[in-house]
Enzyme design. Structure first.
Site, PDB file in Angstrom:
ATOM      1  N   LYS A 142     -62.933 138.698 -31.344  1.00 18.05           N
ATOM      2  CA  LYS A 142     -63.459 137.873 -30.243  1.00 18.05           C
ATOM      3  C   LYS A 142     -62.619 138.033 -28.973  1.00 18.05           C
ATOM      4  O   LYS A 142     -63.159 138.160 -27.888  1.00 18.05           O
ATOM      5  CB  LYS A 142     -63.478 136.383 -30.621  1.00 18.05           C
ATOM      6  N   ARG A 153     -64.346 124.778 -31.977  1.00 16.78           N
ATOM      7  CA  ARG A 153     -64.081 125.203 -33.352  1.00 16.78           C
ATOM      8  C   ARG A 153     -64.529 124.150 -34.362  1.00 16.78           C
ATOM      9  O   ARG A 153     -64.589 124.421 -35.545  1.00 16.78           O
ATOM     10  CB  ARG A 153     -62.576 125.406 -33.524  1.00 16.78           C
ATOM     11  N   ARG A 177     -51.933 143.360 -36.240  1.00 16.80           N
ATOM     12  CA  ARG A 177     -51.936 142.988 -34.814  1.00 16.80           C
ATOM     13  C   ARG A 177     -50.504 142.867 -34.268  1.00 16.80           C
ATOM     14  O   ARG A 177     -49.627 142.302 -34.918  1.00 16.80           O
ATOM     15  CB  ARG A 177     -52.665 141.654 -34.635  1.00 16.80           C
ATOM     16  N   ARG A 218     -47.475 137.873 -34.106  1.00 18.24           N
ATOM     17  CA  ARG A 218     -47.665 136.443 -33.857  1.00 18.24           C
ATOM     18  C   ARG A 218     -47.232 135.658 -35.097  1.00 18.24           C
ATOM     19  O   ARG A 218     -47.495 136.084 -36.219  1.00 18.24           O
ATOM     20  CB  ARG A 218     -49.156 136.160 -33.589  1.00 18.24           C
ATOM     21  N   ARG A 238     -55.796 130.020 -42.136  1.00 16.77           N
ATOM     22  CA  ARG A 238     -56.683 130.014 -40.956  1.00 16.77           C
ATOM     23  C   ARG A 238     -58.109 130.379 -41.354  1.00 16.77           C
ATOM     24  O   ARG A 238     -59.073 129.806 -40.853  1.00 16.77           O
ATOM     25  CB  ARG A 238     -56.150 130.987 -39.894  1.00 16.77           C
TER      26      ARG A 238
HETATM   27  P1  AMP Z   1     -56.550 131.794 -31.832  1.00 21.20           P
HETATM   28  O1  AMP Z   1     -55.710 132.479 -30.795  1.00 21.20           O
HETATM   29  O2  AMP Z   1     -57.919 131.466 -31.368  1.00 21.20           O
HETATM   30  O3  AMP Z   1     -56.527 132.524 -33.152  1.00 21.20           O
HETATM   31  O4  AMP Z   1     -55.843 130.380 -32.094  1.00 21.20           O
HETATM   32  C1  AMP Z   1     -54.513 130.288 -32.555  1.00 21.20           C
HETATM   33  C2  AMP Z   1     -54.245 128.894 -33.075  1.00 21.20           C
HETATM   34  O5  AMP Z   1     -54.387 127.946 -32.000  1.00 21.20           O
HETATM   35  C3  AMP Z   1     -55.200 128.404 -34.145  1.00 21.20           C
HETATM   36  O6  AMP Z   1     -54.835 128.857 -35.443  1.00 21.20           O
HETATM   37  C4  AMP Z   1     -55.059 126.897 -33.995  1.00 21.20           C
HETATM   38  O7  AMP Z   1     -53.827 126.454 -34.526  1.00 21.20           O
HETATM   39  C5  AMP Z   1     -54.968 126.729 -32.482  1.00 21.20           C
HETATM   40  N1  AMP Z   1     -56.298 126.593 -31.855  1.00 21.20           N
HETATM   41  C6  AMP Z   1     -56.924 127.489 -31.040  1.00 21.20           C
HETATM   42  N2  AMP Z   1     -58.107 127.043 -30.640  1.00 21.20           N
HETATM   43  C7  AMP Z   1     -58.259 125.827 -31.221  1.00 21.20           C
HETATM   44  C8  AMP Z   1     -59.302 124.865 -31.214  1.00 21.20           C
HETATM   45  N3  AMP Z   1     -60.438 125.062 -30.541  1.00 21.20           N
HETATM   46  N4  AMP Z   1     -59.114 123.720 -31.923  1.00 21.20           N
HETATM   47  C9  AMP Z   1     -57.975 123.495 -32.592  1.00 21.20           C
HETATM   48  N5  AMP Z   1     -56.957 124.366 -32.668  1.00 21.20           N
HETATM   49  C10 AMP Z   1     -57.092 125.530 -31.985  1.00 21.20           C
END
Ligand code: AMP
Length: 240
Positions: free
Chosen positions: A20, A95, A140, A173, A184
């Protein structure tokens, strides 16, 4: 560039590691609208430090979701900025169903009033096999300086471990560690269905095979955008 007052909000859905973020950046460049990653906003807050940053860091490291109210407030202030007034792309938000309800209301609020503009959300769900996701996330690497994203298997940097743009040492990360990746994915599975249920019948939804070359996916997404917002697109922006 714009021909009427209906503006797109592309919501990219799919499990972590499905691509994404990469597609969101590519499409934002073609459409010349901002891409907003809730994960990036949260990581920025972690970097800002303080007690709140420390608290967020712990949640992110565990692969858990940040409380809805917090992430909703952050996204609301981001989409209220001037660069979003002609549409934007959401990567990683909403989410949960609660976030989707909040977001829908925000779009309605932003759509009314003197501007007479209207934001039209479309959902694009990326699907790939779990084994591919695991490979992508474990491979990654990110640049702490410019945010560039690489993959040791599919998109390696020119010099191993170094960013092509600024030469910084690439990092893994914290939440791309194997046990966190599984957590996740589990959380995604729990939240995905209620979210899809919320949008069913409300917004256009498309599905896309995320296991294709980057260019093919971008073309497919652009075709979906074109199908939904033909009058909005400037013909010179067509991507094939
Ligand atoms: P991402 O970069 O989208 O994989 O997000 C990394 C982390 O940020 C996730 O595993 C969550 O801990 C937090 N996070 C990102 N977006 C959200 C969201 N919309 N709601 C809650 N936690 C989020």
């Amino acid at each position: 560039m714009l021909t009427d007052s209906v503006f797109p909000v592309l919501i990219l859905l799919g499990p972590p590691g499905v691509g994404k973020g990469t597609q969101s950046r590519r499409i934002a460049e073609v459409l010349r609208i901002p891409n907003i990653s809730s994960g990036d906003i949260l990581r920025e807050n972690v970097r800002d430090g303080g007690e709140a940053g420390e608290h967020l860091k712990m949640i992110l490291e565990r692969g858990e979701l940040v409380p809805d109210s917090l992430v909703c407030d952050m996204v609301a202030s981001r989409i209220a900025k001037a660069d979003c007034e002609k549409g934007f792309i959401m990567d990683g938000f909403p989410r949960t169903r609660e976030q989707a309800e909040f977001f829908q209301q925000r779009l309605t609020d932003l759509s009314t009033g003197v501007t007479r503009r209207h934001f039209e959300p479309i959902l694009i769900r990326f699907c790939v096999a779990e084994s591919t996701i695991l490979e992508r996330l474990s491979g990654r690497r990110v640049c702490p300086t410019c945010g560039g994203v690489y993959n040791v298997h599919s998109q390696p940097p020119s010099v191993a471990g170094r960013c092509n743009t600024d030469g910084s040492t690439l990092l893994i990360r914290d939440d791309d560690q194997p046990h966190t990746i599984l957590r996740r994915l589990q959380i995604y599975e729990q939240e995905a269905w209620p979210l899809m249920e919320f949008y069913a019948g409300k917004s256009k939804m498309f599905e896309i095979d995320g296991d294709q070359p980057l260019e093919a996916i971008t073309s497919e997404v652009m075709a979906m955008v074109r199908q939904s917002f033909n009058s909005w697109l400037n013909p010179s922006l067509h991507y094939s």
